[in-house]
Enzyme design. Structure first.
Site, mmCIF file in Angstrom:
data_model
loop_
_atom_site.group_PDB
_atom_site.id
_atom_site.type_symbol
_atom_site.label_atom_id
_atom_site.label_comp_id
_atom_site.label_asym_id
_atom_site.label_seq_id
_atom_site.Cartn_x
_atom_site.Cartn_y
_atom_site.Cartn_z
ATOM 1 N N ARG A 117 -4.091 -1.997 5.213
ATOM 2 C CA ARG A 117 -2.786 -1.860 5.824
ATOM 3 C C ARG A 117 -2.867 -1.907 7.348
ATOM 4 O O ARG A 117 -1.974 -2.396 8.014
ATOM 5 C CB ARG A 117 -2.161 -0.520 5.365
ATOM 6 C CG ARG A 117 -0.894 -0.105 6.064
ATOM 7 C CD ARG A 117 0.237 -1.054 5.728
ATOM 8 N NE ARG A 117 1.445 -0.806 6.494
ATOM 9 C CZ ARG A 117 1.641 -1.120 7.767
ATOM 10 N NH1 ARG A 117 0.678 -1.685 8.468
ATOM 11 N NH2 ARG A 117 2.789 -0.871 8.367
ATOM 12 N N TYR A 118 -3.937 -1.332 7.883
ATOM 13 C CA TYR A 118 -4.086 -1.202 9.332
ATOM 14 C C TYR A 118 -5.161 -2.155 9.838
ATOM 15 O O TYR A 118 -6.009 -2.594 9.070
ATOM 16 C CB TYR A 118 -4.466 0.245 9.683
ATOM 17 C CG TYR A 118 -3.410 1.248 9.270
ATOM 18 C CD1 TYR A 118 -2.269 1.416 10.049
ATOM 19 C CD2 TYR A 118 -3.539 1.995 8.110
ATOM 20 C CE1 TYR A 118 -1.287 2.326 9.677
ATOM 21 C CE2 TYR A 118 -2.569 2.905 7.737
ATOM 22 C CZ TYR A 118 -1.448 3.077 8.517
ATOM 23 O OH TYR A 118 -0.490 3.962 8.154
ATOM 24 N N ARG A 121 -9.118 -0.404 9.593
ATOM 25 C CA ARG A 121 -9.580 0.515 8.558
ATOM 26 C C ARG A 121 -8.947 0.188 7.216
ATOM 27 O O ARG A 121 -7.839 -0.329 7.168
ATOM 28 C CB ARG A 121 -9.291 1.969 8.946
ATOM 29 C CG ARG A 121 -7.839 2.253 9.290
ATOM 30 C CD ARG A 121 -7.789 3.429 10.267
ATOM 31 N NE ARG A 121 -6.437 3.876 10.561
ATOM 32 C CZ ARG A 121 -5.621 3.278 11.414
ATOM 33 N NH1 ARG A 121 -5.982 2.170 12.024
ATOM 34 N NH2 ARG A 121 -4.416 3.770 11.642
ATOM 35 N N CYS A 130 -9.143 12.367 -11.302
ATOM 36 C CA CYS A 130 -9.152 13.524 -10.402
ATOM 37 C C CYS A 130 -9.633 14.746 -11.184
ATOM 38 O O CYS A 130 -9.654 14.725 -12.419
ATOM 39 C CB CYS A 130 -7.759 13.796 -9.862
ATOM 40 S SG CYS A 130 -7.183 12.570 -8.673
ATOM 41 N N CYS A 134 -2.065 16.381 -9.293
ATOM 42 C CA CYS A 134 -0.936 16.908 -8.534
ATOM 43 C C CYS A 134 0.336 16.259 -9.071
ATOM 44 O O CYS A 134 0.413 15.037 -9.192
ATOM 45 C CB CYS A 134 -1.080 16.565 -7.055
ATOM 46 S SG CYS A 134 -2.663 17.044 -6.341
ATOM 47 N N CYS A 137 1.917 13.254 -7.129
ATOM 48 C CA CYS A 137 0.940 12.223 -6.726
ATOM 49 C C CYS A 137 1.619 10.941 -6.271
ATOM 50 O O CYS A 137 2.438 10.370 -6.985
ATOM 51 C CB CYS A 137 0.003 11.914 -7.893
ATOM 52 S SG CYS A 137 -1.220 10.632 -7.492
ATOM 53 N N ARG A 139 0.185 8.181 -5.991
ATOM 54 C CA ARG A 139 -0.416 7.049 -6.695
ATOM 55 C C ARG A 139 -0.365 7.239 -8.206
ATOM 56 O O ARG A 139 -1.239 6.762 -8.926
ATOM 57 C CB ARG A 139 -1.850 6.873 -6.184
ATOM 58 C CG ARG A 139 -2.120 5.493 -5.651
ATOM 59 C CD ARG A 139 -3.406 5.446 -4.845
ATOM 60 N NE ARG A 139 -3.121 5.530 -3.428
ATOM 61 C CZ ARG A 139 -3.782 6.309 -2.573
ATOM 62 N NH1 ARG A 139 -4.784 7.051 -2.970
ATOM 63 N NH2 ARG A 139 -3.450 6.318 -1.305
ATOM 64 N N ASP A 298 6.501 11.623 -0.592
ATOM 65 C CA ASP A 298 6.884 10.219 -0.781
ATOM 66 C C ASP A 298 8.005 10.063 -1.810
ATOM 67 O O ASP A 298 8.226 10.934 -2.652
ATOM 68 C CB ASP A 298 5.666 9.398 -1.221
ATOM 69 C CG ASP A 298 4.676 9.217 -0.082
ATOM 70 O OD1 ASP A 298 5.111 9.161 1.083
ATOM 71 O OD2 ASP A 298 3.453 9.127 -0.362
ATOM 72 N N ASP A 335 5.302 8.622 5.667
ATOM 73 C CA ASP A 335 4.657 7.343 5.342
ATOM 74 C C ASP A 335 5.794 6.388 4.996
ATOM 75 O O ASP A 335 6.517 6.606 4.021
ATOM 76 C CB ASP A 335 3.659 7.527 4.177
ATOM 77 C CG ASP A 335 2.467 6.584 4.314
ATOM 78 O OD1 ASP A 335 2.653 5.495 4.899
ATOM 79 O OD2 ASP A 335 1.376 6.921 3.829
ATOM 80 N N LYS A 342 1.970 5.078 8.268
ATOM 81 C CA LYS A 342 2.223 6.449 8.691
ATOM 82 C C LYS A 342 2.983 6.504 10.010
ATOM 83 O O LYS A 342 2.566 5.895 10.987
ATOM 84 C CB LYS A 342 0.891 7.176 8.841
ATOM 85 C CG LYS A 342 0.144 7.290 7.535
ATOM 86 C CD LYS A 342 -1.157 8.032 7.707
ATOM 87 C CE LYS A 342 -1.854 8.215 6.394
ATOM 88 N NZ LYS A 342 -2.403 6.942 5.871
#
Ligand code: PLP
Length: 463
Positions: A117-118, A121, A130, A134, A137, A139, A298, A335, A342
């Site tokens: 995206r950037y 990085r 996981c 959560c 989440c 994702r 999100d 985001d 971000k």
């Protein structure tokens, strides 16, 4: 050991006969995770809403380590840890602007599992698993799916992309949670990344220290220590998650030379209060964990009931900045839905400006003026040759590019078409010499060899 003093994690009555050798063994914790209505009912007094959700089909995966489940007050339906990992039927309520992939990560993936995206990085998704899941989440569209685990073929494609993309200097390992991978495989991933010369830092994003602190073994820390610079961000949302076990895991990682940050998510009913956030960030700093980001929740399916207003986030930062150590203040981030990346947001501290003056307010409401120098001559340095050659940032110079004079506009797609009403046809035919654009180009003081030169005069009259 350091002189940390945090309460040790509890052990729910249901687990009171489990021997310490098992309880403190991460493999035992992983293989005894709670995921069914029956298992969770052994440990907690489940509400009707939770029972309904746990009985539903197509629910985002549930799994909670016995360690983390034991931190929940079994009688409190509003327990802040409980809300993060035990589903309720509110999860199934859709909301406006809800999306499956709200950050448009899939669109930014040059190869499966790599999100570029950037400019410099990438995010590398190395597993979908996981230690616990959560409920909010970001994702959830891919995470938890047991049929989608680590794929050797995709990993090779990711490595291949990174090898031929020299502008990537920072790889962020995430998922899923990289620390749930088999230790050998995890080391292989890190060592393969380290073998790529232009990759300067490797970062790990993990909630394992919080869900499963026993995974942070001496062997893990020794392994990480071989591949520095390694950085890690953990994910703590509420002070109740900070136990002696977590503090020891963080201490071990810090001693192994891994700088620790924390990324938390602002969640309604969990941590949407200045008082909770202040305790959280101060406890983190006591463990030498630097609060890094506080994320706005999100627009992802299943997370509607966790969302807060943006005003709540601003209020929290207002209540932290100046009131506590600067180290303890995270950057509040939205985001950008649709793939904006971000975006930091904060209260306004710059009240007004005039040439030569900036008017500012502090956290107490004190208003002051900063007088700027009237003879300031910016020390502009041209980028190093190597940076231009190896680190191209095609189309990503952004607002900084406007300031540098590389571009003069940022326009929405089709802007020129939409605004073209044929006006060019009526223009008076000017003499070619009468008006000459100066062009945008780089600012005069950025031209090599002329850095720190006095500002060039604009040509007056004819050029
Ligand atoms: C968050 C994120 C990063 C890292 O962002 P930093 O601001 O450098 O921490 C990189 N890539 C993607 C796709 C991300 O979502």
């Amino acid at each position: 050991m350091s002189n940390l003093k945090f309460a040790p994690g509890r052990r729910a009555p249901f687990f009171k006969d489990v021997a310490d050798e098992k309880w403190f063994d991460w493999r035992w914790q992983m293989s005894h995770r709670l995921n069914t209505l029956g298992e969770l009912a052994d440990v907690l007094e489940l509400t009707e809403s939770e029972k309904k959700a746990l009985g539903a089909k197509s629910l985002f995966r549930v799994d909670v380590t016995p360690y983390f489940a034991s931190l929940i007050d079994p009688k409190d339906p509003y327990d802040p840890i409980r809300a993060q990992v035990i589903p309720t039927d509110r999860e199934m309520v859709p909301f406006q602007s809800m999306m499956e992939d709200s950050l448009a990560e899939d669109r930014h993936s040059p190869v499966p599992g790599l999100v570029h995206r950037y400019p410099d990085r990438v995010l590398m998704l190395v597993t979908t698993q996981c230690a616990s899941y959560c409920r909010y989440c970001t994702r959830s569209r891919i995470v938890g799916d047991p049929t989608q685990t680590f794929s050797r073929k995709e990993f090779e494609a990711q490595i291949d992309y990174l090898e031929r993309t020299p502008q990537v200097r920072d790889v962020l390992l995430s998922g899923g949670d990289p620390l749930t991978l088999a230790p050998k495989l995890f080391e292989e991933i890190i060592s393969r990344l380290r073998a790529i010369p232009h990759i300067e830092i490797v970062r790990i994003g993990s909630r394992v220290p919080v869900f499963l602190p026993m995974r942070v073994t001496d062997e893990l820390c020794d392994m990480l220590g071989k591949y520095h610079p390694i950085w890690m961000n953990i994910h703590v949302n509420h002070p109740n998650e900070i136990t002696e076990e977590l503090a020891q895991a963080c201490d071990k990682l810090s001693r192994a030379g891994v700088p620790l940050g924390n990324q938390s998510v602002l969640l309604a009913g969990v941590n949407d209060s200045v008082h909770i956030q202040r305790k959280l960030v101060q406890d983190l700093v006591r463990m030498r964990v630097r609060p890094y980001y506080l994320y706005q929740c999100d627009l992802v399916e299943g997370s509607g009931h966790f969302r807060t207003s943006v005003a709540k986030g601003i209020e929290i930062i207002e209540g932290l900045r100046g009131h506590t150590s600067g180290y303890a203040v995270p950057t509040y981030i939205i985001d950008g839905p649709g793939g904006g990346g971000k975006i930091p947001v904060m209260p306004n501290y710059l009240i007004s400006m005039a040439p030569g003056k900036a008017v500012l307010r502090n956290y107490e409401g004190y208003i002051t003026t900063y007088t700027e120098p009237d003879d300031y001559n910016p020390h502009a340095v041209a980028p190093l040759e190597a940076q231009i050659e190896q680190r191209p940032e095609p189309g990503q110079s952004g607002v900084h590019g406007l300031l540098q004079g590389q571009e003069m506009f940022i326009k929405p797609a089709n802007f020129d078409d939409v605004h073209n009403r044929g006006g060019g046809m009526h223009r008076l035919r000017a003499d070619e010499t009468k008006w000459k654009p100066l062009g945008i180009g780089s600012a005069p003081d950025l031209i090599e060899g002329e850095s720190n030169a006095p500002p060039a005069q604009l040509p007056s009259g004819e050029a």
